[in-house]
Design a protein around this motif. Structure first.
Motif, PDB file in Angstrom:
ATOM      1  N   ASP A 467      20.160 -26.200 -39.123  1.00 57.78           N
ATOM      2  CA  ASP A 467      21.383 -26.740 -39.017  1.00 57.78           C
ATOM      3  C   ASP A 467      20.893 -28.167 -38.557  1.00 57.78           C
ATOM      4  OD1 ASP A 467      23.759 -28.278 -38.684  1.00 57.78           O
ATOM      5  OD2 ASP A 467      24.419 -26.914 -37.324  1.00 57.78           O
ATOM      6  N   GLU A 469      22.246 -31.104 -38.028  1.00 61.46           N
ATOM      7  CA  GLU A 469      23.156 -32.087 -37.430  1.00 61.46           C
ATOM      8  C   GLU A 469      23.178 -31.796 -36.043  1.00 61.46           C
ATOM      9  OE1 GLU A 469      25.120 -34.296 -38.863  1.00 61.46           O
ATOM     10  OE2 GLU A 469      24.265 -33.504 -40.837  1.00 61.46           O
ATOM     11  N   HIS A 470      23.219 -33.009 -35.219  1.00 69.24           N
ATOM     12  CA  HIS A 470      23.386 -33.154 -33.877  1.00 69.24           C
ATOM     13  C   HIS A 470      22.085 -32.683 -33.071  1.00 69.24           C
ATOM     14  CE1 HIS A 470      27.412 -33.916 -34.370  1.00 69.24           C
ATOM     15  NE2 HIS A 470      27.919 -32.755 -35.048  1.00 69.24           N
ATOM     16  N   ARG A 679      18.251 -35.153 -38.925  1.00 67.07           N
ATOM     17  CA  ARG A 679      18.814 -35.404 -40.251  1.00 67.07           C
ATOM     18  C   ARG A 679      17.938 -36.443 -40.857  1.00 67.07           C
ATOM     19  NH1 ARG A 679      22.552 -36.932 -36.378  1.00 67.07           N
ATOM     20  NH2 ARG A 679      22.687 -39.251 -36.135  1.00 67.07           N
TER      21      ARG A 679
END
Length: 818
Positions: A467, A469-470, A679
């Motif tokens: 993942d 994101e963040h 990202r």
């Protein structure tokens, strides 16, 4: 009367033609503006792409006689190695046994980010400054034939441990960190806790192997490393061919040396071969296919531009028949008329070329931003003399391409004898041929753009296995001078992770020896317990992690358990493996609880228990399949440096600021390097796809616009020349709809021919793009259908306005004129 050119000196007639050409262009501002703007686009695009291609493929490297430099790779089909780095012992044997090189040098390649440089920290001058350093053998600068601006280079003895701790600075580092003070040579600096004597400064234009490297230090190995370290591979190797020795001759001798080493060391050198490449070619290996494709695309665009202007020239010449006939009657020969028309073309091209160069200058910043992650680090993009000469060459070639045929056709005696409003059959044929050619070339560009666009969409849809994101990442290297043991390093890394985890808003933290999408840390053999002696794997990838890495990255656990704080050095060795390893090594069996050792069956290495299987994270890029990989905790297999991964609800800048503050609290001489949001890492991995797609899409869009402009121009000319005929048809009862269809058919006929030729050409030309595509084939039906429909729709739109005008011709006016 304008006499033939034989009656006047050449220079005088040329100046006369120039003055007349400028006046003629001023009398036709619409034509002049369109022609100049079209050329400016074509020459600007060509010059911009050439500036990149020249920097990567053509500009000589800043070394003495760079054509004699070669890169030496190791190959091994058992390990799927085609261009691999070398082991120290093999390098040493190459150096001793060859007779084709003046000398061979090596440099460390512990990672494959950028040029492979490692992080060091300059301290004692305010805030710690992270620098990129390269460890090299003492012979490197002599092999390159490079001399320092100030001071000296390394000696061969300084290759070895204990022979002097010295450093050479790049010109850029000398200016930025030491204000260009020549007195720094001979003084000491502190790098990662160790003192080094600065012995030299390299010239401004020097780099090796990439422009990100800021200083060079000797590898400082024990001599035994070059004698016995044959299994691990971490050295890049560069050599200089002796005068008169071809690369083929050198390759033949190196093949013989490799076969001898294979017989002498079968345990490590079975099927180990050697590959030689020009050093420049090795640096440009990755971007070459894309740059060749873009160079071909800009060549097609330039031909479309020239065809479009040739069409404009033909249309304008039809309106100048009377003028040319009068000049012929006053004594101007055909040769003089051709010269005059070509001079006008040259004036247009010169103005368009100047504007095109200005377009290239303005586009350079945008290109550099778009291609930031795709241009190799050795290339410096600049508009130098070669780029200027290329723009001049295009400007001189353009009038020859687009001006000769219209000039010859317009100056034919039978052409000048026609009435001014008569449509010449050969001119009409030539204009339709040019339209068909434009359309064919446009189809090729559009098909290529659609293929790349579909590849990019497929790539963006790929699951990276985590993942993104963040998540913020940064790399931290602990200097060996102060963190000499694994216990010291573990204590520091765990303390930093604890401090980061306790920050408000932080959800998870971890660290890894090599971040996802940036390759692997090391590879080696692997044996599954219970297998036959010849049943083992030869290229298992390894990473070391702090256990929180998987949670911080959002990597899913598929079976078993994750690594945890209980997996310490005094406990049984354990590992977590990825799904690719489980599929390949265990062939449908459950790997949990099975044992594996990271060595060959006959090696006396410790067995490691597989306790978990995690989802595959992409390693080499979103377009590359994940390879078998094993993760160990740094408590059982230490690595330094580590890349920390922080998942939080905070702004990226706040996370980095907090990380900097907490790391300074642990050790004020440590600094963060390679700071990036995850990202951004993912986006950069697609940078080359995005760059190629964006540029080719722009080219295709320009090509379609020019093709539409050409179709419109031909039909507008057709309607204007046949207005009386169309009026008579209407007066005699022809329906407007029939005239509309007739004009559209007239326009679509060359489009259909061009589309057919273009599709055939696209099949042939785009097949070379296959290596640049992902998830689609070069003969993807969707791409060809989209290209055809797009061209047809644009062509119909270009036909509509002239066809509509044909239906609005006033029959009474036409009959009165007749």
């Amino acid at each position: 009367m304008i006499p033939d050119d034989r009656a006047l000196p050449f220079l005088e007639t040329t100046m006369q033609d120039l003055r007349y050409g400028l006046r003629a262009l001023r009398r036709s501002p619409a034509y002049s503006i369109v022609a100049v703007a079209t050329l400016a686009v074509g020459i600007g695009a060509g010059t911009a792409v050439f500036s990149i291609a020249s920097a990567v493929l053509l500009r000589p490297l800043p070394y003495a006689d760079p054509a004699r430099l070669v890169r030496v790779f190791e190959t091994n089909p058992l390990k799927n190695w085609a261009r691999n780095i070398a082991s120290p012992a093999n390098y040493a044997d190459w150096r001793k046994q060859n007779t084709v090189f003046t000398d061979i040098a090596a440099y460390e390649q512990f990672n494959f980010n950028g040029s492979g440089a490692t992080d060091v920290f300059l301290t004692g001058r305010g805030e710690p400054q992270g620098l990129k350093a390269m460890g090299v053998t003492g012979t490197l600068f002599a092999v390159l034939g490079s001399t320092p601006l100030i001071g000296r280079t390394f000696t061969e003895e300084e290759t070895f441990e204990g022979k002097g701790r010295v450093a050479i600075l790049s010109y850029g580092l000398w200016q930025s960190a030491f204000a260009g003070d020549p007195a720094i040579v001979g003084n000491t600096i502190v790098l990662s806790g160790r003192t080094y004597d600065v012995v030299g400064i390299m010239p401004r234009d020097f780099f090796f192997p990439g422009r990100d490297v800021q200083l060079w230090m000797p590898v400082a190995y024990r001599p035994a490393v070059f004698a016995t370290s044959r299994r691990p591979h971490w050295l890049g190797v560069v050599a200089r061919r002796k005068p008169g020795v071809s690369i083929e001759q050198a390759q033949q001798e190196m093949n013989g040396i490799a076969r001898g080493l294979e017989r002498q060391y079968p345990d490590t050198n079975t099927q180990m071969g050697v590959r030689l490449e020009s050093f420049h070619d090795s640096l440009a290996f990755a971007p070459r296919p894309a740059l060749m494709m873009l160079s071909g695309a800009v060549g097609l665009l330039f031909l479309i531009v020239c065809a479009n202007i040739a069409n404009l020239q033909l249309g304008r010449a039809a309106m100048r028949v009377r003028e040319l006939a009068i000049r012929r009657a006053l004594g101007a020969g055909r040769r003089r008329l051709v010269r005059q028309l070509l001079t006008e073309s040259l004036v247009i091209s010169a103005i368009g070329g100047a504007l095109g160069f200005a377009v290239a200058v303005l586009a350079q910043a945008a290109l550099l931003k778009l291609a930031a992650s795709t241009i190799p680090l050795f290339a410096e993009i600049r508009l130098d003399r070669s780029v200027v000469l290329f723009a001049v060459a295009l400007s001189l070639a353009a009038p020859v391409i687009f001006g000769v045929l219209p000039a010859l056709l317009s100056s034919k005696p039978d052409r000048l004898a026609e009435r001014g409003d008569a449509a010449s059959r050969d001119a009409r044929f030539l204009r339709n041929t040019l339209i068909a050619g434009e359309d064919a070339l446009s189809i090729v560009l559009v098909v290529g753009a659609v293929l790349l666009g579909r590849s990019l969409l497929r790539l963006q849809a790929v699951d990276p296995g985590f993942d993104q994101e963040h998540v913020v990442t940064f790399t931290l290297s602990l200097p060996a001078a102060r963190y000499a043991t694994n216990v010291d390093r573990l204590r520091a890394f765990e303390e930093i992770e604890r401090r980061l985890r306790e920050q408000p808003g932080v959800q998870a933290t971890g660290a890894v020896s090599t971040l996802a999408l940036r390759g692997f840390t090391w590879t080696g053999d692997a044996t599954v317990e219970g297998r036959a002696a010849n049943d083992y794997e030869r290229e298992l990838r390894h990473k070391s992690v702090l256990p929180g890495y998987f949670k911080a990255m959002g990597i899913s656990l598929l079976s078993g358990r994750m690594l945890n704080d209980g997996d310490r050095v005094d406990q049984p060795r354990v590992t977590v493996v990825n799904s690719a390893l489980a599929r390949k090594y265990f062939r449908g069996e459950d790997p949990i609880g099975k044992r594996i050792k990271f060595a060959r069956p006959t090696d006396n290495d410790v067995w490691v228990t597989i306790v978990g299987v995690v989802a595959d994270e992409k390693q080499d890029g979103l377009d590359k399949p994940a390879q078998p990989q094993a993760y160990s905790t740094i408590r059982q297999r230490m690595q330094n440096p580590l890349t920390f991964v922080v998942r939080s609800t905070l702004d990226d800048g706040n996370v980095v600021a907090a990380a900097h503050r907490e790391i300074q609290g642990v050790d004020p001489d440590l600094a963060l390097t390679s700071v990036a949001a995850m990202r951004t890492v993912v986006d950069e991995s697609m940078g080359d796809y995005r760059f190629r797609t964006a540029l080719l899409t722009v080219f295709a869009g320009i090509a379609l616009f020019l093709a539409a402009l050409g179709i419109y121009g031909v039909l507008a000319y057709f309607v204007s020349q046949r207005s009386r005929e169309l009026g008579i048809r209407l007066a005699l009862g022809a329906k407007p709809q029939a005239l509309f269809r007739m004009v559209v058919r007239q326009g679509m006929r060359p489009v259909a021919v061009g589309a057919a030729l273009g599709l055939a050409g696209a099949v042939a030309l785009t097949s070379v793009m296959q290596s640049l595509l992902f998830g689609v084939t070069a003969v993807d039906p969707t791409a060809y259908a989209v290209a055809t429909v797009t061209l047809a729709a644009i062509a119909l739109a270009a036909c509509a306005l002239p066809a509509f005008r044909a239906t609005r011709v006033d029959p009474l006016v036409a009959l009165r004129d007749e």
